[in-house]
Design an enzyme around this catalytic site. Structure first.
Site, PDB file in Angstrom:
ATOM      1  N   MET A   1     -40.915 101.006   0.754  1.00  0.00           N
ATOM      2  CA  MET A   1     -41.976 100.514   1.652  1.00  0.00           C
ATOM      3  C   MET A   1     -43.143 101.479   1.526  1.00  0.00           C
ATOM      4  SD  MET A   1     -39.404  99.402   4.697  1.00  0.00           S
ATOM      5  CE  MET A   1     -38.077 100.429   4.077  1.00  0.00           C
TER       6      MET A   1
ATOM      7  N   ASP B   1     -33.836 103.265   2.629  1.00  0.00           N
ATOM      8  CA  ASP B   1     -35.181 102.865   3.063  1.00  0.00           C
ATOM      9  C   ASP B   1     -36.175 104.002   2.912  1.00  0.00           C
ATOM     10  OD1 ASP B   1     -34.898 100.107   4.032  1.00  0.00           O
ATOM     11  OD2 ASP B   1     -33.475 100.961   5.460  1.00  0.00           O
TER      12      ASP B   1
ATOM     13  N   HIS C   1     -35.310 100.819  -1.134  1.00  0.00           N
ATOM     14  CA  HIS C   1     -36.259  99.824  -0.619  1.00  0.00           C
ATOM     15  C   HIS C   1     -37.567 100.569  -0.387  1.00  0.00           C
ATOM     16  CE1 HIS C   1     -37.378  96.968   2.955  1.00  0.00           C
ATOM     17  NE2 HIS C   1     -38.214  96.868   1.934  1.00  0.00           N
TER      18      HIS C   1
ATOM     19  N   MET D   1     -40.012 105.147   3.178  1.00  0.00           N
ATOM     20  CA  MET D   1     -41.279 104.768   3.828  1.00  0.00           C
ATOM     21  C   MET D   1     -42.304 105.874   3.649  1.00  0.00           C
ATOM     22  SD  MET D   1     -39.899 103.147   7.379  1.00  0.00           S
ATOM     23  CE  MET D   1     -38.400 102.133   7.427  1.00  0.00           C
TER      24      MET D   1
ATOM     25  N   SER E   1     -27.792  99.839   5.490  1.00  0.00           N
ATOM     26  CA  SER E   1     -28.942 100.745   5.521  1.00  0.00           C
ATOM     27  C   SER E   1     -28.583 101.940   6.393  1.00  0.00           C
ATOM     28  CB  SER E   1     -30.150 100.018   6.130  1.00  0.00           C
ATOM     29  OG  SER E   1     -31.063 100.968   6.640  1.00  0.00           O
TER      30      SER E   1
ATOM     31  N   MET F   1     -37.730  89.862   3.780  1.00  0.00           N
ATOM     32  CA  MET F   1     -37.619  90.664   5.007  1.00  0.00           C
ATOM     33  C   MET F   1     -37.473  89.749   6.218  1.00  0.00           C
ATOM     34  SD  MET F   1     -37.587  93.852   4.297  1.00  0.00           S
ATOM     35  CE  MET F   1     -37.694  94.496   5.972  1.00  0.00           C
TER      36      MET F   1
ATOM     37  N   ASP G   1     -32.984  91.484   4.976  1.00  0.00           N
ATOM     38  CA  ASP G   1     -33.005  92.846   5.532  1.00  0.00           C
ATOM     39  C   ASP G   1     -33.778  92.836   6.845  1.00  0.00           C
ATOM     40  OD1 ASP G   1     -33.104  95.576   5.967  1.00  0.00           O
ATOM     41  OD2 ASP G   1     -34.573  95.968   4.387  1.00  0.00           O
TER      42      ASP G   1
ATOM     43  N   HIS H   1     -28.305 100.846   0.747  1.00  0.00           N
ATOM     44  CA  HIS H   1     -29.713 100.444   0.813  1.00  0.00           C
ATOM     45  C   HIS H   1     -30.473 101.608   1.449  1.00  0.00           C
ATOM     46  CE1 HIS H   1     -33.020  97.473   1.562  1.00  0.00           C
ATOM     47  NE2 HIS H   1     -33.222  98.185   2.663  1.00  0.00           N
TER      48      HIS H   1
HETATM   49  C1  DX5 Z   1     -36.694  98.053   8.046  1.00  0.00           C
HETATM   50  C2  DX5 Z   1     -35.712  98.469   6.983  1.00  0.00           C
HETATM   51  C3  DX5 Z   1     -34.348  97.906   7.174  1.00  0.00           C
HETATM   52  C4  DX5 Z   1     -33.721  98.262   8.471  1.00  0.00           C
HETATM   53  C5  DX5 Z   1     -32.391  97.623   8.670  1.00  0.00           C
HETATM   54  O1  DX5 Z   1     -37.953  98.419   7.689  1.00  0.00           O
HETATM   55  O2  DX5 Z   1     -36.155  98.027   5.726  1.00  0.00           O
HETATM   56  O3  DX5 Z   1     -33.521  98.215   6.060  1.00  0.00           O
HETATM   57  O4  DX5 Z   1     -33.600  99.632   8.631  1.00  0.00           O
HETATM   58  O5  DX5 Z   1     -31.915  97.984   9.916  1.00  0.00           O
HETATM   59  P1  DX5 Z   1     -31.481  96.923  11.002  1.00  0.00           P
HETATM   60  O6  DX5 Z   1     -30.322  96.177  10.426  1.00  0.00           O
HETATM   61  O7  DX5 Z   1     -31.160  97.746  12.168  1.00  0.00           O
HETATM   62  O8  DX5 Z   1     -32.652  95.991  11.246  1.00  0.00           O
HETATM   63 ZN    ZN Z   2     -34.733  98.065   4.093  1.00  0.00          ZN
END
Ligand code: DX5
Ligand code: ZN
Length: 225
Positions: free
Chosen positions: A73, A39, A71, A41, A12, A142, A176, A37
């Site tokens: 969110m 992320d 991903h 949000m 990520s 998660m 994750d 990956h």
């Molecule tokens: C959290 C994300 C993850 C996260 C992973 O909401 O979905 O992908 O950034 O980072 P680490 O490995 O630092 O937890």
């Molecule tokens: Zn993630």
């Protein structure tokens, strides 16, 4: 030994230097990352904002080959399917918690030529996602509350991974959150084969060695099954 389950490591980039998203992504791929990956949000489903399809599209315009997983969110996963497909996303992983029309969203993702990932938060029972497994290419368990990188790994989530692996030997199961060299053993032994790792890979002195260690641990566990 399982014939087709593959260990895959997807760093990520959330905690990378995002002013150098392209360079950081290239570095991860050249150090052995199997996929990226990404992320996404929306500041609503989770209390944080990152980036959306315009940024993913720019990254894709410079990185043609790599497998991109987003991903999502977000509270309205349906809203971003077409833009993410247009941006060149390979797999659209979304949280099932905020919606009731999971089947329809899965169908639209496939119609848009992407693979389907179903994600659940730590407080969501595995039974909630189990009923949709036949529609999915992957399930994401998660191991932190979504929203931020660098949080502590939640070992109690391994029960869900074990349950899924026991009942679905060839299902792609991703973990994750807080996954790195010190926690990969729990994930691999429980049966996860797709590993997201943010801080542990980004912050490591030797990304290649860290990615290799993660992959080797999962491959060993798969070989013992
Ligand atoms: C959290 C994300 C993850 C996260 C992973 O909401 O979905 O992908 O950034 O980072 P680490 O490995 O630092 O937890
Ligand atoms: Zn993630």
């Amino acid at each position: 030994m399982s014939k087709s389950l593959k260990a895959r490591i997807g760093p990520s980039i959330l905690n990378a230097d995002l002013s150098k998203l392209y360079e950081e992504s290239l570095k991860l791929l050249s150090n052995g990352a199997d996929y990226l990956h990404l992320d996404v949000m929306d500041g609503h489903f989770v209390p944080n904002l990152t980036f959306g399809h315009p940024v993913v599209k720019c990254l894709r315009s410079k990185i043609k080959e790599a497998f991109f997983e987003t991903h999502m969110m977000v509270s309205k996963p349906e809203q971003w399917i077409a833009p993410m497909a247009d941006a060149g996303v390979d797999q659209y992983t979304f949280h099932i918690e905020p919606i009731t029309n999971v089947e329809e969203v899965c169908r639209k993702i496939k119609e848009n030529g992407m693979m389907v990932g179903l994600a659940i938060k730590p407080g969501t029972p595995v039974s909630t996602v189990e009923k949709y497994i036949s529609l999915a290419d992957m399930v994401l368990i998660m191991t932190v509350e979504p929203g931020f990188g660098g949080q502590k790994f939640m070992e109690d989530q391994m029960e869900k991974v074990k349950y899924l692996r026991e009942h679905y030997p060839l299902l792609n199961i991703e973990v994750d959150g807080g996954v790195g060299p010190s926690t990969i053993g729990y994930c691999a032994n429980a049966g996860a084969n797709m590993i997201v790792s943010g801080t542990a890979v980004i912050g490591s002195e030797d990304q290649g060695a860290t990615i290799k260690l993660l992959r080797d641990t999962v491959e060993d566990a798969i070989a013992k099954r």
